[in-house]
Motif scaffolding. Structure first.
Motif, PDB file in Angstrom:
ATOM      1  N   LEU A  65       0.822  -1.214   0.000  1.00  0.00           N
ATOM      2  CA  LEU A  65       0.000   0.000   0.000  1.00  0.00           C
ATOM      3  C   LEU A  65       0.857   1.267   0.000  1.00  0.00           C
ATOM      4  O   LEU A  65       0.499   2.264  -0.634  1.00  0.00           O
ATOM      5  CB  LEU A  65      -0.968  -0.009   1.176  1.00  0.00           C
ATOM      6  CG  LEU A  65      -2.026  -1.115   1.137  1.00  0.00           C
ATOM      7  CD1 LEU A  65      -2.885  -1.080   2.399  1.00  0.00           C
ATOM      8  CD2 LEU A  65      -2.882  -1.013  -0.103  1.00  0.00           C
TER       9      LEU A  65
ATOM     10  N   VAL B 275      -1.901   5.064   4.101  1.00  0.00           N
ATOM     11  CA  VAL B 275      -1.837   3.920   4.988  1.00  0.00           C
ATOM     12  C   VAL B 275      -0.965   4.226   6.205  1.00  0.00           C
ATOM     13  O   VAL B 275      -0.008   4.982   6.123  1.00  0.00           O
ATOM     14  CB  VAL B 275      -1.304   2.669   4.241  1.00  0.00           C
ATOM     15  CG1 VAL B 275       0.124   2.875   3.766  1.00  0.00           C
ATOM     16  CG2 VAL B 275      -1.431   1.414   5.085  1.00  0.00           C
TER      17      VAL B 275
ATOM     18  N   ARG C  91      -0.818   4.916  -1.094  1.00  0.00           N
ATOM     19  CA  ARG C  91      -2.102   4.988  -0.385  1.00  0.00           C
ATOM     20  C   ARG C  91      -1.910   5.700   0.952  1.00  0.00           C
ATOM     21  O   ARG C  91      -0.802   5.790   1.475  1.00  0.00           O
ATOM     22  CB  ARG C  91      -2.636   3.565  -0.143  1.00  0.00           C
ATOM     23  CG  ARG C  91      -2.865   2.751  -1.408  1.00  0.00           C
ATOM     24  CD  ARG C  91      -4.121   3.141  -2.156  1.00  0.00           C
ATOM     25  NE  ARG C  91      -5.313   2.943  -1.388  1.00  0.00           N
ATOM     26  CZ  ARG C  91      -5.996   1.792  -1.317  1.00  0.00           C
ATOM     27  NH1 ARG C  91      -5.602   0.734  -1.980  1.00  0.00           N
ATOM     28  NH2 ARG C  91      -7.077   1.718  -0.577  1.00  0.00           N
TER      29      ARG C  91
END
Length: 129
Positions: A114, A121, A119
């Motif tokens: 990720l 994250v 992302r």
């Protein structure tokens, strides 16, 4: 004036994939850290939850302060998967964070994927031996 050793709270000011885990710690950014980690958009921090077997909202204060920058939280629960408490799930839901508990190994692998996908994250990783 003699300078002594200064011990600071562990903090890496950036995002980096986790290169290895085990033996009670982690390797990332060509460094190693003994103990658990909290990987946030603002950096990677040494993390000492009060009771790794019973995580509570107080263990995630720094994460909740950065909730606007986090969409997904991966919680590496150690060797075994344990569910998050209803109290913790409610705190994450209120902060609009999707929290997924899993083993630490699975959390490290998923975090790296990720992170590479850029992302939003974060990961809370309990160290394993």
């Amino acid at each position: 004036m003699a300078a002594g050793i200064v011990i600071r709270k562990a903090h890496f000011p950036g995002r980096a994939p986790i290169e290895a885990y085990g033996n009670g710690g982690f390797r990332f950014a060509d460094m190693s850290h003994r103990g658990s980690l909290l990987c946030l958009p603002s950096g990677i921090y040494g993390w000492e939850p009060a009771d790794p077997a019973a995580l509570a909202p107080a263990d995630f204060g720094r994460l909740l302060d950065e909730a606007d920058s986090v969409e997904i939280l991966l919680v590496g629960m150690g060797r075994d998967l344990r569910p998050l408490s209803p109290e913790l799930r409610a705190a994450f839901k209120q902060a609009c964070i999707s929290a997924d508990p899993m083993s630490t190994g699975a959390a490290v692998r998923t975090y790296n994927v990720l992170l590479a996908e850029e992302r939003r994250v974060a990961a809370a990783l309990i160290a394993v031996d």
